[in-house]
Motif scaffolding. Structure first.
Motif, PDB file in Angstrom:
ATOM      1  N   ASP A  49      -4.285  -3.951  -7.543  1.00 31.17           N
ATOM      2  CA  ASP A  49      -3.039  -3.860  -8.447  1.00 31.17           C
ATOM      3  C   ASP A  49      -3.393  -2.292  -9.002  1.00 31.17           C
ATOM      4  O   ASP A  49      -4.049  -1.746  -8.808  1.00 31.17           O
ATOM      5  CB  ASP A  49      -3.484  -4.985  -9.490  1.00 31.17           C
ATOM      6  N   LEU A  50      -2.272  -2.138  -9.962  1.00 27.46           N
ATOM      7  CA  LEU A  50      -2.413  -0.884 -10.625  1.00 27.46           C
ATOM      8  C   LEU A  50      -3.717  -0.770 -11.453  1.00 27.46           C
ATOM      9  O   LEU A  50      -4.246  -1.768 -11.885  1.00 27.46           O
ATOM     10  CB  LEU A  50      -1.144  -0.688 -11.580  1.00 27.46           C
ATOM     11  N   ASP A  86      -6.156  -0.218 -14.373  1.00 29.77           N
ATOM     12  CA  ASP A  86      -6.287  -0.495 -15.773  1.00 29.77           C
ATOM     13  C   ASP A  86      -6.878   0.713 -16.233  1.00 29.77           C
ATOM     14  O   ASP A  86      -7.182   1.785 -15.670  1.00 29.77           O
ATOM     15  CB  ASP A  86      -6.911  -1.818 -16.151  1.00 29.77           C
ATOM     16  N   GLU A 126      -0.298   5.070 -18.040  1.00 27.20           N
ATOM     17  CA  GLU A 126      -0.059   3.610 -17.990  1.00 27.20           C
ATOM     18  C   GLU A 126       1.074   3.105 -16.846  1.00 27.20           C
ATOM     19  O   GLU A 126       1.996   3.817 -17.211  1.00 27.20           O
ATOM     20  CB  GLU A 126       0.310   2.808 -19.181  1.00 27.20           C
ATOM     21  N   GLY A 127       0.711   2.501 -15.909  1.00 24.58           N
ATOM     22  CA  GLY A 127       1.516   2.156 -14.971  1.00 24.58           C
ATOM     23  C   GLY A 127       1.644   2.933 -13.657  1.00 24.58           C
ATOM     24  O   GLY A 127       2.242   2.970 -12.771  1.00 24.58           O
ATOM     25  N   SER A 177       5.623   2.239 -10.475  1.00 24.57           N
ATOM     26  CA  SER A 177       6.047   0.996 -11.361  1.00 24.57           C
ATOM     27  C   SER A 177       7.228   1.200 -11.906  1.00 24.57           C
ATOM     28  O   SER A 177       7.651   0.111 -12.388  1.00 24.57           O
ATOM     29  CB  SER A 177       4.858   0.909 -12.526  1.00 24.57           C
ATOM     30  N   VAL A 178       7.524   2.302 -12.205  1.00 21.95           N
ATOM     31  CA  VAL A 178       9.159   2.540 -12.788  1.00 21.95           C
ATOM     32  C   VAL A 178      10.084   2.533 -11.574  1.00 21.95           C
ATOM     33  O   VAL A 178      11.217   2.048 -11.543  1.00 21.95           O
ATOM     34  CB  VAL A 178       8.992   3.745 -13.316  1.00 21.95           C
ATOM     35  N   ALA A 182      10.113  -1.121  -9.876  1.00 23.50           N
ATOM     36  CA  ALA A 182       9.663  -2.032 -10.709  1.00 23.50           C
ATOM     37  C   ALA A 182       9.891  -3.682 -10.014  1.00 23.50           C
ATOM     38  O   ALA A 182       8.933  -4.406 -10.273  1.00 23.50           O
ATOM     39  CB  ALA A 182      10.572  -2.137 -12.165  1.00 23.50           C
ATOM     40  N   LEU A 187       7.400  -4.139  -7.358  1.00 24.97           N
ATOM     41  CA  LEU A 187       6.291  -4.439  -8.069  1.00 24.97           C
ATOM     42  C   LEU A 187       5.824  -5.828  -8.590  1.00 24.97           C
ATOM     43  O   LEU A 187       4.723  -6.396  -8.689  1.00 24.97           O
ATOM     44  CB  LEU A 187       5.877  -3.313  -9.360  1.00 24.97           C
ATOM     45  N   ARG A 194       3.110  -8.445  -7.551  1.00 26.83           N
ATOM     46  CA  ARG A 194       2.047  -9.012  -8.445  1.00 26.83           C
ATOM     47  C   ARG A 194       2.264 -10.649  -8.636  1.00 26.83           C
ATOM     48  O   ARG A 194       1.093 -11.362  -8.704  1.00 26.83           O
ATOM     49  CB  ARG A 194       2.386  -8.569  -9.705  1.00 26.83           C
TER      50      ARG A 194
END
Length: 516
Positions: A395-396, A398, A431-432, A474-475, A478, A481, A485
């Protein structure tokens, strides 16, 4: 798999049974002749003769020449006379030409076999290629495979013992065992040449075992369907703590001597998840940290335009992977190679079946690292438990992982430690971001410094501006993604630090049901 001891015993039984034709399939005629020579010393009531282009026809135990004519027709004529005159004579012919198909040579040899049968004689053919069926059916066949790990161990150990006192060696039993496992897949003569080359350094240390893979690779030349990936120093995985911890346990299993157990070596790992988060880098890092060669299975080179061609190429590539083991086999974006569809005449289904059969049955130390981005197109057969040792969802990163990644790339590209305050700000602002997004930004900073001739790292505000100009995956993707997920979080073990939403930790004892 037949080994030398078993082949030796089969040859003894065939000779005692007076089978008129014995075909020994092997690419190592020297090992076969050594075995027959040993049998000639044991079976004293029989006569053994061997023909070669350089020595002609010789008696095997005394090595005395018995014919002036060195040609094959001359040797066959002497064999004919011998069969007429006595019983229990054996003639060994290695590397006879023109016996793969029906020819004057193969028909002549068939007539000699029929004559040998009437006089309790035997003709032994040592061949690397198949023998004409009309000839082969007159007798029995046996195959001598390449040396097993145990045989390779004995060969290497004996050679090292012969050089003790001359060459300083710190190799212990486990080092010789690892060397034997590395050299499995080549002939005994090739292994002796490699070790002899290594011995010319005047010493043997445990780190020399890794060099054996390079020598072994030079023997194979261009590997069918496999591309050797050249590794450099400095491959480090940022984040992915769960995956890294799991891999540390598998490294021991890959290097352990399993000969005294029924345990299988690790099969590999399937990495699915968000693009740009370290799946492909993981394959390179695993090979670099384990000191194993990395090969990439080039599926574009595997796929052919003719029926059956793709399957043949895949089989050859996987067989080659077994021969160059131990190694890491990287299959990037496996879903593109094995995606099922209705427009390929069933080729994809056959490739999947062939790959999964190899993955299930291969006992070589080939650690497969398969990566996938478009998880929705993965064939269900690939996801069943037992295919791979584990399936991880990447995943992305953290916040904790992003901090580690920022520190890693600051050190790599800028040669400096990131200030704690700036690091905290960038962790929040990224973030992201995928790991590749962070990599690209810091790489751009390093290029900007080089182009401007600056030695000092840009100020904190300028660095923040570099990051603010990036629109992360992530943008821009989206919807993709979210789909990735939703699929991965319920079907795979998290590769990074698990979040608090109930995603399970990886465990050697945990089993999951794959929902399709």
């Amino acid at each position: 798999m037949p080994d030398l001891a078993r082949t030796h015993e089969v040859l003894r039984r065939y000779l005692n049974a007076r089978v008129p034709l014995i075909v020994v399939r092997s690419i190592e005629p020297g090992r076969v002749l050594d075995s027959i020579s040993a049998l000639a010393g044991e079976l004293r009531t029989m006569a053994f003769f061997e023909h070669s282009r350089t020595e002609g026809l010789v008696e095997m135990t005394s090595r005395q020449s018995v014919a002036e004519d060195f040609s094959l027709p001359g040797a066959l004529e002497h064999a004919r006379s011998t069969f007429k005159a006595r019983t229990n004579a054996n003639f060994v012919f290695p590397d006879v030409e023109d016996i793969e198909d029906e020819s004057s040579t193969s028909r002549h040899m068939a007539e000699m076999v029929r004559l040998a049968e009437t006089r309790q004689g035997s003709i032994v053919l040592v061949a690397a290629k198949p023998v004409w069926s009309g000839l082969r059916r007159l007798g029995m066949s046996v195959t001598l495979d390449l040396p097993t790990v145990d045989e390779m161990f004995d060969t290497l150990n004996g050679m090292i013992d012969d050089h003790r006192g001359v060459v300083a060696t710190s190799w212990q039993h486990d080092d010789v065992r690892r060397a034997a496992e590395t050299l499995v897949g080549i002939t005994e003569g090739e292994a002796i040449n490699i070790l002899a080359t290594l011995l010319t350094k005047g010493s043997l240390v445990p780190d020399d075992v890794a060099e054996l893979s390079q020598f072994k690779e030079s023997i194979f030349g261009e590997l069918a369907g496999l591309e050797r990936v050249r590794l450099r120093d400095g491959y480090v995985i940022g984040g992915l703590r769960n995956l890294r911890s799991w891999l540390a346990r598998k490294e021991y299993a890959m290097k352990a001597d399993l000969s005294d157990s029924h345990l299988r070596p690790p099969k590999g790992v399937l990495l699915v998840g968000v693009p740009g988060c370290g799946k492909s880098l993981s394959a390179k890092a695993i090979a670099a940290q384990w000191h194993l060669p990395l090969y990439r299975l080039d599926m574009a080179g595997i796929l052919g335009m003719y029926v059956g061609q793709s399957e043949s190429r895949l089989r050859e590539a996987l067989d080659t992977a077994d021969r160059v083991a131990p190694c890491v086999l990287w299959i990037d974006e496996i879903e593109k190679a094995l995606a099922t569809g209705g427009g390929d005449a069933g080729t994809s289904r056959r490739l999947i079946g062939q790959f999964l059969f190899w993955l299930q049955e291969s006992t070589s130390k080939v650690f497969v690292v398969a990566t996938a981005n478009d998880v929705s197109s993965l064939p269900p057969e690939l996801l069943r438990k037992g295919r791979f040792d584990e399936m991880f969802f990447v995943d992305l990163p953290d916040a904790q992982d992003r901090e580690e990644i920022l520190r890693l790339y600051f050190s790599t590209y800028l040669g400096a430690e990131i200030a704690p305050a700036l690091c905290g700000d960038l962790v929040d602002s990224t973030e992201g971001f995928a790991a590749s997004d962070i990599d690209a930004v810091i790489h751009d900073v390093a290029w900007a410094m080089r182009e401007s001739g600056r030695q000092a790292i840009p100020g904190d505000d300028e660095l923040r501006e570099f990051f603010s100009n990036v629109v992360p995956y992530s943008v821009t993707n989206a919807e993709d993604l979210a789909a990735i997920r939703n699929w991965g979080r319920t079907r795979a073990v998290p590769a990074g630090t698990p979040s608090s939403d109930g995603i399970p930790l990886a465990s050697g004892d945990r089993r999951r049901v794959v929902v399709l």
